[in-house]
Design a protein around this motif. Structure first.
Motif, PDB file in Angstrom:
ATOM      1  N   UNK A 175       0.982  -1.770  -0.260  1.00 59.99           N
ATOM      2  CA  UNK A 175       0.189  -0.223  -0.047  1.00 59.99           C
ATOM      3  C   UNK A 175       1.088   1.237   0.176  1.00 59.99           C
ATOM      4  N   UNK A 176       2.129   1.214  -0.521  1.00 56.25           N
ATOM      5  CA  UNK A 176       2.975   2.104  -0.250  1.00 56.25           C
ATOM      6  C   UNK A 176       4.001   2.183  -1.303  1.00 56.25           C
ATOM      7  N   UNK A 177       4.990   2.777  -1.594  1.00 61.47           N
ATOM      8  CA  UNK A 177       6.231   2.332  -2.252  1.00 61.47           C
ATOM      9  C   UNK A 177       7.562   2.146  -1.911  1.00 61.47           C
ATOM     10  N   UNK A 178       7.522   2.464  -0.579  1.00 58.53           N
ATOM     11  CA  UNK A 178       8.977   3.014   0.611  1.00 58.53           C
ATOM     12  C   UNK A 178      10.108   1.402  -0.022  1.00 58.53           C
ATOM     13  N   UNK A 233       5.866   9.373  -8.473  1.00 61.41           N
ATOM     14  CA  UNK A 233       6.090   9.041  -7.037  1.00 61.41           C
ATOM     15  C   UNK A 233       7.319   9.945  -6.502  1.00 61.41           C
ATOM     16  N   UNK A 273       9.596  10.264  -2.941  1.00 61.21           N
ATOM     17  CA  UNK A 273      10.246   9.840  -1.456  1.00 61.21           C
ATOM     18  C   UNK A 273      11.065  10.889  -1.019  1.00 61.21           C
ATOM     19  N   UNK A 286       6.086   9.097   1.975  1.00 60.55           N
ATOM     20  CA  UNK A 286       6.008   9.340   0.227  1.00 60.55           C
ATOM     21  C   UNK A 286       4.969  10.030  -0.064  1.00 60.55           C
ATOM     22  N   UNK A 327       2.430  10.011  -3.580  1.00 57.32           N
ATOM     23  CA  UNK A 327       2.043  10.193  -4.993  1.00 57.32           C
ATOM     24  C   UNK A 327       1.399  11.095  -5.026  1.00 57.32           C
ATOM     25  N   UNK A 370       1.899   7.629   2.874  1.00 55.82           N
ATOM     26  CA  UNK A 370       3.016   7.173   3.667  1.00 55.82           C
ATOM     27  C   UNK A 370       3.205   7.410   5.097  1.00 55.82           C
ATOM     28  N   UNK A 394       4.951   4.949 -11.416  1.00 61.24           N
ATOM     29  CA  UNK A 394       4.493   4.722  -9.983  1.00 61.24           C
ATOM     30  C   UNK A 394       4.997   2.899 -10.513  1.00 61.24           C
TER      31      UNK A 394
END
Lengths: 113, 112
Positions: free
Chosen positions: A97-100, B31, B33, B48, B50, B56, B97
């Protein structure tokens, strides 16, 4: 569950030798495993990556070996050169659910002539 | 250039001051970070994005840390009332993504 353990912390290899860095993970939901190379004063640069549907990926002198059952993967640098001296980070990513990325703690590699 | 750009590259400030760190991602990357790298340590995830939203924020170490992203592009990480333990390299990365992340060279923050 989210940790990636990396070893060794530092490594000295003679020029022409094979450098091997190991990583292990716990969370089986991880499904993408990149390696990053970082030179002093620079950001990490993607070196090579693998998904768990293959056991090995090779790009030039760099190879990732992946053992899904053992939840381990490693970076092999063949014919190591002084220019390979850098810090190497393994990482793991999963669709939580996140992309870290979750990173290992890094290995400082020194290639001596 | 075509890569992730961060500014300033170095920042020295006194304890208690506020600092703003900027990240220009690769054009088109949705994205973004932020990570923190302390001396001799690995990379610690901070936040993070989006687009302009931050699904997050779990890595932000305290309420002194905040970040925003505008226009789906530039992001700013703000640290209020800086402490000596905030000294680190702050790295920004961007990606499409589900694609590999590309890092900038970071901002080296030193708190006196």
């Amino acid at each position: 569950q989210q940790q990636v353990k990396q070893s060794p912390q530092s490594l000295i290899v003679q020029k022409g030798g094979i450098s091997i860095i190991n990583c292990a993970y716990e969370n089986t939901a991880f499904d993408y495993f990149p390696w990053y190379q970082q030179f002093p004063g620079k950001g990490p640069a993607l070196l090579i990556a693998i998904r768990p549907d293959v056991s090995e990926k090779k790009e030039g002198r760099f190879t990732i070996s992946f053992n899904k059952s053992a939840k381990q993967f490693s970076l092999h640098i063949m014919d190591s050169q002084p220019g390979d001296s850098a810090t190497y980070f393994c990482a793991a990513w999963g669709d939580f659910g996140n992309e870290k990325l979750t990173f290992g703690t890094g290995t400082r590699l020194t290639i001596i002539p | 250039g075509a890569g992730v750009s961060q500014s300033p590259s170095n920042k020295v400030t006194e304890k208690g001051k506020d600092v703003e760190l900027r990240c220009d991602p690769i054009s088109g990357h949705t994205a973004l970070y932020w990570y923190r790298q302390s001396l001799g340590q690995g990379l610690e995830f901070l936040i993070y994005f989006q687009g302009n939203s931050a699904p997050d924020k779990s890595g932000l170490p305290s309420d002194r840390f905040s970040a925003e992203r505008t226009g789906g592009s530039v992001s700013t990480l703000t640290i209020q009332r800086t402490q000596q333990e905030d000294s680190a390299v702050y790295l920004c990365a961007s990606s499409l993504s589900n694609q590999p992340q590309h890092f900038g060279d970071g901002t080296r923050l030193s708190i006196l």
